[in-house]
Motif scaffolding. Structure first.
Motif, PDB file in Angstrom:
ATOM      1  N   GLU A   1      27.720  62.036 -33.030  1.00  9.11           N
ATOM      2  CA  GLU A   1      27.040  60.817 -33.448  1.00  9.11           C
ATOM      3  C   GLU A   1      25.900  61.177 -34.384  1.00  9.11           C
ATOM      4  O   GLU A   1      25.076  62.036 -34.088  1.00  9.11           O
ATOM      5  N   LEU A   2      25.853  60.492 -35.518  1.00  9.75           N
ATOM      6  CA  LEU A   2      24.855  60.762 -36.553  1.00  9.75           C
ATOM      7  C   LEU A   2      24.154  59.463 -36.914  1.00  9.75           C
ATOM      8  O   LEU A   2      24.793  58.427 -37.099  1.00  9.75           O
ATOM      9  N   GLY A   3      22.840  59.504 -37.016  1.00  9.45           N
ATOM     10  CA  GLY A   3      22.093  58.318 -37.402  1.00  9.45           C
ATOM     11  C   GLY A   3      21.290  57.770 -36.252  1.00  9.45           C
ATOM     12  O   GLY A   3      21.160  58.379 -35.184  1.00  9.45           O
ATOM     13  N   ASP A   4      20.738  56.579 -36.470  1.00  5.02           N
ATOM     14  CA  ASP A   4      19.869  55.946 -35.489  1.00  5.02           C
ATOM     15  C   ASP A   4      20.532  54.676 -34.988  1.00  5.02           C
ATOM     16  O   ASP A   4      21.661  54.336 -35.368  1.00  5.02           O
ATOM     17  N   TYR A   5      19.786  53.928 -34.191  1.00  5.64           N
ATOM     18  CA  TYR A   5      20.346  52.743 -33.567  1.00  5.64           C
ATOM     19  C   TYR A   5      20.736  51.679 -34.580  1.00  5.64           C
ATOM     20  O   TYR A   5      21.641  50.893 -34.365  1.00  5.64           O
ATOM     21  N   ASP A   6      20.040  51.624 -35.750  1.00 10.85           N
ATOM     22  CA  ASP A   6      20.341  50.588 -36.716  1.00 10.85           C
ATOM     23  C   ASP A   6      21.369  51.015 -37.756  1.00 10.85           C
ATOM     24  O   ASP A   6      21.900  50.181 -38.489  1.00 10.85           O
ATOM     25  N   PHE A   7      21.663  52.304 -37.845  1.00 10.43           N
ATOM     26  CA  PHE A   7      22.715  52.785 -38.740  1.00 10.43           C
ATOM     27  C   PHE A   7      23.335  54.022 -38.101  1.00 10.43           C
ATOM     28  O   PHE A   7      22.766  55.104 -38.152  1.00 10.43           O
ATOM     29  N   LYS A   8      24.481  53.811 -37.475  1.00 12.31           N
ATOM     30  CA  LYS A   8      25.081  54.857 -36.666  1.00 12.31           C
ATOM     31  C   LYS A   8      26.426  55.262 -37.267  1.00 12.31           C
ATOM     32  O   LYS A   8      27.214  54.418 -37.703  1.00 12.31           O
ATOM     33  N   ASN A   9      26.691  56.553 -37.248  1.00 16.33           N
ATOM     34  CA  ASN A   9      27.973  57.091 -37.686  1.00 16.33           C
ATOM     35  C   ASN A   9      28.540  57.955 -36.560  1.00 16.33           C
ATOM     36  O   ASN A   9      27.854  58.851 -36.055  1.00 16.33           O
ATOM     37  N   ILE A  10      29.757  57.693 -36.199  1.00 14.83           N
ATOM     38  CA  ILE A  10      30.389  58.406 -35.101  1.00 14.83           C
ATOM     39  C   ILE A  10      31.690  59.030 -35.593  1.00 14.83           C
ATOM     40  O   ILE A  10      32.557  58.335 -36.131  1.00 14.83           O
ATOM     41  N   PHE A  11      31.815  60.325 -35.409  1.00 12.26           N
ATOM     42  CA  PHE A  11      33.020  61.054 -35.793  1.00 12.26           C
ATOM     43  C   PHE A  11      33.675  61.591 -34.521  1.00 12.26           C
ATOM     44  O   PHE A  11      32.994  62.132 -33.641  1.00 12.26           O
ATOM     45  N   SER A  12      34.977  61.443 -34.412  1.00 17.37           N
ATOM     46  CA  SER A  12      35.662  61.945 -33.219  1.00 17.37           C
ATOM     47  C   SER A  12      37.005  62.550 -33.594  1.00 17.37           C
ATOM     48  O   SER A  12      37.659  62.124 -34.553  1.00 17.37           O
ATOM     49  N   LEU A  13      37.393  63.537 -32.832  1.00 12.39           N
ATOM     50  CA  LEU A  13      38.696  64.191 -32.949  1.00 12.39           C
ATOM     51  C   LEU A  13      39.291  64.265 -31.555  1.00 12.39           C
ATOM     52  O   LEU A  13      38.664  64.766 -30.623  1.00 12.39           O
ATOM     53  N   ASN A  14      40.496  63.728 -31.418  1.00 10.15           N
ATOM     54  CA  ASN A  14      41.140  63.646 -30.112  1.00 10.15           C
ATOM     55  C   ASN A  14      42.525  64.289 -30.195  1.00 10.15           C
ATOM     56  O   ASN A  14      43.314  63.950 -31.076  1.00 10.15           O
TER      57      ASN A  14
END
Length: 919
Positions: free
Chosen positions: A446-459
């Motif tokens: 998870e990158l960023g703060d509460y007002d601008f969040k970016n989430i990267f995932s690999l499953n």
């Protein structure tokens, strides 16, 4: 000078507000992430005023005691207490400074008391700032450097126990059944008269005389303890009709015990052990038919070196007297319905020679069918081990979970000597062993703060399945599949707590399998939503617009048996020969089932009580797989493309207060869909997917998937019936689509009422439209057992509307049952076993109350809401347009068989009570 300026500012503020009697509340307000935020809107619901916080989350707001403050769009609420005058608040916010004493080690050494405890914390000059702030006992005291110490507290640990026990019992009875005639006995017309024909004649029809004109002669007779039927004469009472009701009211029960033990540290679980034990006995409405389920579950949760560790073991053991895998229950039900009123099945299931006692050798005694040599003919055992390991480093999360399932199923299907179709008896033992392994690895950043969040995932998901199926009367089948999914996902969330919220989700997947014809590396997805907050200035109002596109790839479930498709090899009249011995030859070399779905809709929420969601979906399925028989082999093939589309609406109105202790909630849903066949790969229409070979659900281009194919009447160009020379409508050659099982719509409703400790829940549904073929009615008509054939058999000189072969209006009268004709020439038997299928297509509309439950929760001393008692009923009310059993019941209990009713088992009515205790 700085201190003097601060004091001057304080006196100026004090003078300015000295005459103001307004009271205020001050405090720090945090956003949803529990962090201070600038310009956070704090709203006083009582006065209507609001203030914005500073960068430290501090705000001063005009208020009175017991006013209500809300922030974070109403998700946080505070009732005000301790209001003060503004000058007092401002004074408390002005930092005061004082002259500090100067300490040195040399000075301390001079004035030190030599009797002071040298182990006391008070002797140390400085405590390191990251020492534990609060402690009642010291676990560690560490010297960092000269006169600088770090103190770690001894955490508070304790052991807790809790759990629950739930016990329930229920009473089951069958729901509605088709209506039968109870007047006319086994027999037929002979020489112009109606004659009773006994079981030794193997008569199958109930077109004999009225039972009120007959009596039992009380002479020895192996088929009836009351003797043979003879013509009634004065001096002896007429015979009474036998009741061959197969169903009975039964009682089942269940008991479940849960025990939890936890080691807590500072109110957080460090280790938790959960044990679940359960037993359930479920009786069907058939004679001495039941199943018993025993379960044991163990769960362990622990925190070890900043890792979260979870493990579990589940063990289920199930056994049953019989199952319906071969349609045994349908067969017993069919024979009970067709048994003439002049024969009693329950007197005895056996004759003196050990063979079956039945009303005809072309039928069976239900008691004989359900009688068995061993107590349980079905067993299954399922054992599952699972393990989960997770760790979080700030914004990065890693989780690994795996499970192993070992499943064994054993089903003994047996027909004893003298069973119709299996005169020498038959036995087959089917065993299935499944070994299933699943591995799931998830990495999350998870990158960023509460007002601008970016989430990267690999499953990464790995599924390995090994299936072994064996028939003792057939052969062995082995299947193995290793499939892998790689899912790459990116999610972005932008939030302005005052105006809007935006979310975007993009991703792609790989699907790799050893049974697939080819692997797929492009399975994209894209989802997005835009939410308007406080719409139209209405506090707590949200409107979300959303859209999504998803591309999926799948294969047929390898543990599923397709052997029920064997029914399509038989006609309905020969269904007694059905034994599912064939399994699919292989799951390999099939194209993947590709699904491309897009949907759009909106969600509207008002005041956190009212919500409305609407969605349109369109799912296109390519290369869908269906079973087919080629020669003597059962194969899976990619046969058709089809499109499943429709609408879904949901409306909720929650927590409506009708008084201080009285609340009500309501939910309603509307669902409408169509599933239309596009291209058939083989180029052949009217392929069977379930049913018999003379009445079945079909794949046909341009038609709904699963439309019913059957026989029909011949008609002229204007749609009028063609009447044959005997005066009856003429049956056409071949088959055509006669029914569409798809409903126009389905609506479901749920109502919840809460008053103090009581809650009442009601759920019901309404299905409008859709059709069903009532083959049960067709067979009952053919044999003369239906109420219709009983009521109408004396109709004479009836003229069917239609045109004769010369194109003239029909004027030929007919008698529905003329004793001077053979039995197969009457109104119901002349067209054969199923009659004309088109004549038995009925609407399947229904209204049903699914569940009603009343729950009371009681406080027992220190246990809050510890005792709960629930009274419930299911399927208590059913109205439907057709005159058969519940139209929601499946043909032979098979999947994808709605729309066909051939002695489908009736649904249950259930009355029950459940008692639970938490400790």
């Amino acid at each position: 000078m700085k201190k003097i300026y601060c004091l001057l500012l304080f006196f100026a503020i004090q003078s300015l507000f000295s005459q103001n009697s307004q009271l205020y509340y001050s405090g720090r307000f945090f956003n949803e992430k529990k962090k201070p935020q600038n310009f956070l809107k704090v709203y006083n619901k009582n006065s209507g005023v609001y203030e914005l916080t500073d960068e430290k989350g501090f705000a001063i707001l005009a208020a009175k005691n017991y006013d209500t403050l809300v922030w974070n769009n109403g998700k946080n609420i505070l009732v005000v207490s301790g209001v003060r005058e503004l000058k007092s608040i401002l004074k408390s916010e002005i930092e005061e400074d004082h002259v500090k004493n100067i300490y040195t080690n040399d000075y301390d050494s001079i004035i030190a008391d030599p009797t002071t405890d040298r182990f006391s914390i008070e002797k140390y000059d400085t405590v390191k700032k990251n020492s534990d702030r609060y402690f009642s006992s010291v676990r560690k005291l560490k010297l960092k450097k000269n006169a600088l110490y770090k103190i770690k507290a001894q955490p508070k640990k304790y052991l807790t126990f809790n759990g629950s026990f739930t016990s329930s019992f229920d009473i089951k009875s069958r729901n509605r059944l088709p209506a039968l005639q109870n007047s006319y006995v086994q027999g037929r017309a002979e020489s112009g008269s109606l004659v009773w024909r006994g079981p030794e004649t193997d008569e199958i029809f109930s077109f004999g005389p009225d039972i009120s004109t007959l009596k039992f002669d009380n002479q020895p007779y192996e088929y009836d303890q009351n003797g043979r039927l003879v013509n009634f004469s004065n001096g002896r009472s007429p015979a009474n009709a036998y009741d061959n009701q197969l169903f009975k009211t039964t009682v089942g029960y269940s008991n479940y015990l849960t025990i939890n033990a936890a080691i807590k540290k500072n109110n957080e679980d460090q280790f938790r052990l959960s044990l679940d034990f359960g037993q359930q006995k479920d009786q069907t409405y058939f004679i001495d038919q039941y199943e018993i389920l025993n379960t044991v579950k163990v769960k362990i949760n622990a925190k070890i070196l900043q890792f979260s560790v979870n493990g579990g073991f589940n063990n289920e053991q199930n056994k049953a007297t019989n199952t319906n895998r071969t349609g045994l229950f349908n067969r017993a039900y069919q024979n009970s319905m067709l048994t003439p009123v002049s024969f009693s099945n329950i007197q005895n299931a056996y004759l003196g020679n050990g063979s079956q006692r039945r009303y005809s050798r072309f039928a069976d005694n239900p008691g004989f069918l359900l009688d068995q040599d061993q107590k349980y003919n079905y067993y299954d055992s399922r054992r599952q081990f699972n393990f989960d390991l997770g760790r979080k480093w700030d914004d990065f999360k890693f989780n690994v979970s795996q499970s192993y399932d070992h499943e064994n199923f054993s089903n003994t299907d047996q027909y004893k000597f003298s069973t119709y179709g299996f005169e020498n008896g038959f036995i087959n033992k089917r065993t299935q062993k499944n070994q299933l392994f699943n591995l799931n690895i998830l990495m999350f950043y998870e990158l960023g703060d509460y007002d601008f969040k970016n989430i990267f995932s690999l499953n990464h998901i790995l599924n390995d399945r090994m299936v072994n199926v064996n028939h003792s009367a057939g052969r062995n089948y082995v299947y193995q599949r290793t499939a892998q999914d790689y899912i790459f996902d990116y999610k972005m969330e932008i939030e302005d707590y005052h105006d809007f919220r935006i979310g975007v989700n993009l991703g792609n997947s790989f699907y790799v399998s050893n049974t697939s014809l080819e692997n797929i590396y492009w399975l994209p997805k894209a989802n997005a939503y835009f939410t308007f907050l406080d719409l139209f200035g209405w506090y707590g109002t949200e409107l979300q617009l959303l859209g999504a596109y998803t591309h999926l790839s799948a294969e047929p479930e390898i543990t599923k048996s397709y052997s029920p498709f064997t029914t399509t090899l038989f006609s309905a009249q020969n269904a007694y020969q059905y034994i599912p011995l064939k399994e699919v030859e292989s799951f390999k070399n099939l194209s993947n089932i590709n699904i491309k779905e897009w949907k759009t809709g909106f969600k509207f929420n008002y005041n956190y009580k009212i919500s409305l969601t609407a969605e349109y979906f369109n799912r296109r399925i390519f290369d869908d797989v269906f079973p087919v028989f080629e020669g003597n082999n059962l194969l899976l093939k990619n046969l058709a493309d089809h499109t499943y589309s429709g609408y879904e609406l949901n409306f909720n109105y929650d927590k409506i207060r009708l008084g201080y202790d009285f609340r009500i909630s309501n939910k309603a849903s509307f669902f409408k869909y169509k599933d239309i066949v596009g291209r058939l790969h083989s180029g052949n229409n009217d392929l069977k997917i379930s049913g018999f070979n003379d009445i079945y659900k079909t794949l046909s281009e341009g038609q709904v998937i699963g439309a019913v194919m059957g026989s029909y009447y011949e008609r002229d160009a204007s749609g009028k019936l063609i009447i044959d020379e005997a005066g009856y409508p003429e049956k056409a050659a071949g088959l055509k689509i006669i029914a569409d099982p798809t409903p126009d719509f389905v609506m479901k409703f749920t109502h919840s009422l809460n008053y103090k400790m009581f809650s009442l829940d009601i759920s019901w549904e309404w299905k409008k439209g859709g059709q069903i073929w009532n083959g049960t009615q067709a067979a009952l008509d053919y044999y003369g057992r239906s109420q219709t054939s009983g009521d109408q058999r004396n109709i004479k000189n009836y003229v069917f509307e239609g045109m004769n072969s010369n194109g003239n209006i029909n004027q030929t009268p007919v008698d529905f049952y003329n004793p001077s004709q053979t039995v197969t020439e009457n109104r119901w038997s002349r067209y054969g076993y199923l009659g004309v299928a088109e004549d038995y297509v009925q609407n399947s509309d229904y209204i049903k109350i699914n569940d009603i439950s009343l729950t009371a929760k009681f406080n027992l001393g220190d246990f809050q809401r510890a005792l709960g008692v629930t009274l419930y009923v299911s399927n208590i009310f059913l109205w439907q347009a057709n005159n058969g059993a519940d139209s929601n019941q499946n043909f032979y209990d098979f999947d994808n068989s709605r729309g066909l009713d051939f002695f489908n088992l009736p649904s249950f009515k259930t009355f029950g009570c459940s008692v639970s205790f938490k400790f």
